[in-house]
Design a protein around this motif. Structure first.
Motif, PDB file in Angstrom:
ATOM      1  N   ASP A 193       2.674  19.654 -21.597  1.00  0.00           N
ATOM      2  CA  ASP A 193       3.379  19.664 -22.877  1.00  0.00           C
ATOM      3  C   ASP A 193       2.483  19.292 -24.047  1.00  0.00           C
ATOM      4  OD1 ASP A 193       5.684  20.309 -21.491  1.00  0.00           O
ATOM      5  OD2 ASP A 193       6.357  18.233 -21.321  1.00  0.00           O
ATOM      6  N   GLY A 194       1.228  18.994 -23.777  1.00  0.00           N
ATOM      7  CA  GLY A 194       0.308  18.631 -24.843  1.00  0.00           C
ATOM      8  C   GLY A 194       0.672  17.329 -25.511  1.00  0.00           C
ATOM      9  N   VAL A 195       1.142  16.356 -24.737  1.00  0.00           N
ATOM     10  CA  VAL A 195       1.606  15.085 -25.286  1.00  0.00           C
ATOM     11  C   VAL A 195       0.496  14.047 -25.222  1.00  0.00           C
ATOM     12  CG1 VAL A 195       3.232  13.182 -25.019  1.00  0.00           C
ATOM     13  CG2 VAL A 195       3.994  15.537 -24.695  1.00  0.00           C
ATOM     14  N   GLU A 243       0.833  -1.219   0.000  1.00  0.00           N
ATOM     15  CA  GLU A 243       0.000   0.000   0.000  1.00  0.00           C
ATOM     16  C   GLU A 243       0.861   1.259   0.000  1.00  0.00           C
ATOM     17  OE1 GLU A 243      -2.281  -3.396   1.267  1.00  0.00           O
ATOM     18  OE2 GLU A 243      -0.427  -2.551   2.098  1.00  0.00           O
ATOM     19  N   VAL A 244       1.952   1.239   0.763  1.00  0.00           N
ATOM     20  CA  VAL A 244       2.861   2.394   0.788  1.00  0.00           C
ATOM     21  C   VAL A 244       3.489   2.586  -0.579  1.00  0.00           C
ATOM     22  CG1 VAL A 244       5.011   3.294   1.771  1.00  0.00           C
ATOM     23  CG2 VAL A 244       3.323   2.199   3.261  1.00  0.00           C
ATOM     24  N   TRP A 245       3.919   1.473  -1.189  1.00  0.00           N
ATOM     25  CA  TRP A 245       4.534   1.574  -2.515  1.00  0.00           C
ATOM     26  C   TRP A 245       3.520   2.085  -3.538  1.00  0.00           C
ATOM     27  CZ3 TRP A 245       9.606   0.651  -3.946  1.00  0.00           C
ATOM     28  CH2 TRP A 245       9.861   0.775  -5.315  1.00  0.00           C
ATOM     29  N   GLN A 246       2.294   1.586  -3.483  1.00  0.00           N
ATOM     30  CA  GLN A 246       1.268   2.016  -4.435  1.00  0.00           C
ATOM     31  C   GLN A 246       1.030   3.518  -4.329  1.00  0.00           C
ATOM     32  OE1 GLN A 246      -2.236  -0.420  -3.855  1.00  0.00           O
ATOM     33  NE2 GLN A 246      -1.034  -2.307  -4.016  1.00  0.00           N
ATOM     34  N   THR A 247       1.022   4.042  -3.098  1.00  0.00           N
ATOM     35  CA  THR A 247       0.835   5.486  -2.910  1.00  0.00           C
ATOM     36  C   THR A 247       1.965   6.257  -3.574  1.00  0.00           C
ATOM     37  OG1 THR A 247      -0.335   5.147  -0.815  1.00  0.00           O
ATOM     38  CG2 THR A 247       0.636   7.318  -1.191  1.00  0.00           C
ATOM     39  N   ALA A 248       3.205   5.792  -3.403  1.00  0.00           N
ATOM     40  CA  ALA A 248       4.348   6.449  -4.025  1.00  0.00           C
ATOM     41  C   ALA A 248       4.265   6.372  -5.548  1.00  0.00           C
ATOM     42  CB  ALA A 248       5.644   5.815  -3.532  1.00  0.00           C
ATOM     43  N   GLU A 249       3.898   5.204  -6.058  1.00  0.00           N
ATOM     44  CA  GLU A 249       3.816   5.019  -7.502  1.00  0.00           C
ATOM     45  C   GLU A 249       2.693   5.870  -8.096  1.00  0.00           C
ATOM     46  OE1 GLU A 249       2.913   1.259 -10.355  1.00  0.00           O
ATOM     47  OE2 GLU A 249       4.564   1.014  -8.909  1.00  0.00           O
ATOM     48  N   ASP A 250       1.548   5.923  -7.428  1.00  0.00           N
ATOM     49  CA  ASP A 250       0.434   6.740  -7.918  1.00  0.00           C
ATOM     50  C   ASP A 250       0.819   8.219  -7.953  1.00  0.00           C
ATOM     51  OD1 ASP A 250      -1.136   4.518  -8.232  1.00  0.00           O
ATOM     52  OD2 ASP A 250      -2.210   4.751  -6.330  1.00  0.00           O
ATOM     53  N   HIS A 251       1.618   8.650  -6.969  1.00  0.00           N
ATOM     54  CA  HIS A 251       2.088  10.037  -6.949  1.00  0.00           C
ATOM     55  C   HIS A 251       2.945  10.320  -8.183  1.00  0.00           C
ATOM     56  CE1 HIS A 251       3.429  13.867  -5.280  1.00  0.00           C
ATOM     57  NE2 HIS A 251       4.671  13.512  -5.585  1.00  0.00           N
ATOM     58  N   VAL A 252       3.819   9.388  -8.522  1.00  0.00           N
ATOM     59  CA  VAL A 252       4.674   9.551  -9.694  1.00  0.00           C
ATOM     60  C   VAL A 252       3.835   9.558 -10.972  1.00  0.00           C
ATOM     61  CG1 VAL A 252       6.441   8.416 -11.100  1.00  0.00           C
ATOM     62  CG2 VAL A 252       6.748   8.613  -8.635  1.00  0.00           C
ATOM     63  N   LEU A 253       2.858   8.668 -11.065  1.00  0.00           N
ATOM     64  CA  LEU A 253       2.002   8.625 -12.243  1.00  0.00           C
ATOM     65  C   LEU A 253       1.223   9.923 -12.408  1.00  0.00           C
ATOM     66  CD1 LEU A 253       0.643   4.968 -11.939  1.00  0.00           C
ATOM     67  CD2 LEU A 253       2.294   5.833 -13.603  1.00  0.00           C
ATOM     68  N   ARG A 279       1.331  12.464 -15.629  1.00  0.00           N
ATOM     69  CA  ARG A 279       0.142  12.969 -16.322  1.00  0.00           C
ATOM     70  C   ARG A 279       0.165  14.487 -16.427  1.00  0.00           C
ATOM     71  NH1 ARG A 279      -2.433   8.480 -13.723  1.00  0.00           N
ATOM     72  NH2 ARG A 279      -2.717   9.690 -11.817  1.00  0.00           N
ATOM     73  N   LYS A 280       0.596  15.161 -15.368  1.00  0.00           N
ATOM     74  CA  LYS A 280       0.654  16.626 -15.385  1.00  0.00           C
ATOM     75  C   LYS A 280       1.680  17.119 -16.389  1.00  0.00           C
ATOM     76  CE  LYS A 280      -1.010  17.246 -10.646  1.00  0.00           C
ATOM     77  NZ  LYS A 280      -0.669  17.653  -9.259  1.00  0.00           N
TER      78      LYS A 280
END
Length: 234
Positions: free
Chosen positions: A209-211, A189-199, A203-204
């Motif tokens: 950049d309009g990619v 769960e801790v790892w998923q939170t970190a990974e979701d933050h990176v994802l 996305r931002k």
């Protein structure tokens, strides 16, 4: 009184995934022999490749994308893919051209040799990539100086924060115990939170950049062996 930060240090290496958190059997924790100077002298390509071959890869139970930053010890090149530079010995440059079947004159200057080398330079091959491929995995390197795109940076911050909050003795043996204790706190769960933050950051960036990744061809960036990431100073 809290120490100034000088003194011996611990070097830590680990790996994790979304479904497991930190992966059992992948921890490597050892005391640096020197209390000052560049830690890359001890956390180097030899140590990393040995860890990858004997601890990481045996504990991956399915084909995996292995995310790394561009620390120099991640980017050890295969001997056959190392191309001489102007700082190389003239004989090294000549031997390279001979291995490529390229004619040169013994009297050629290094500049003349370098012109021939540039035409015949070999594609970069990293030992980590080759080793991963042998076991059915692939290496993905995060962009240079974008450590925010690697979930492991947040995991390290979590572990280091735990050690700092609970370090009451400032003894290296106690610090080592705290490091291992911090690993136990990194659940899936801790790892998923970190990974979701990176994802979310990815996305931002794409929105800014309009990619549209569905129509963008893959881009391969070749990184020199001495390229490092922002996080190497941690």
């Amino acid at each position: 009184m809290v120490p100034s930060g000088k003194g011996n240090r611990m070097i830590v290496l680990h790996a994790g995934s979304r479904d497991k958190g930190l992966i059992d059997g992948c921890e490597l924790v050892f005391e640096a022999k020197k209390s000052s100077g560049d830690y890359h002298q001890e956390m180097n390509g030899g140590v990393f490749m040995d860890w990858m071959e004997h601890q990481l890869l045996p504990n991956l139970d399915q084909p995996t994308v292995i995310v790394m930053d561009n620390a120099s010890y991640h980017n050890v090149r295969e001997p056959g893919s190392i191309t001489p530079t102007m700082s190389s010995l003239k004989k090294t440059m000549q031997d390279f051209l001979t291995s490529c079947g390229v004619h040169y004159r013994p009297a050629d200057t290094k500049i003349q040799l370098m012109e021939k080398i540039h035409i015949n330079r070999k594609p970069i091959q990293y030992t980590a990539d080759e080793l991963a491929a042998q076991h059915g995995h692939v290496v993905l390197r995060s962009p240079v100086r974008h450590c925010e795109l690697n979930p492991m940076e947040l995991i390290w911050a979590n572990c280091k924060g735990f050690v700092a909050r609970n370090n009451s003795t400032f003894k290296l043996s106690h610090v080592k115990e705290l490091i291992h204790a911090s690993f136990g706190r990194i659940t899936s769960e801790v790892w998923q939170t970190a990974e979701d933050h990176v994802l979310d950051i990815e996305r931002k960036y794409r929105q800014r950049d309009g990619v549209d990744i569905s129509v963008v061809a893959p881009v391969v960036i070749q990184v020199h062996e001495d390229t490092d990431s922002d996080s190497d100073s941690d």
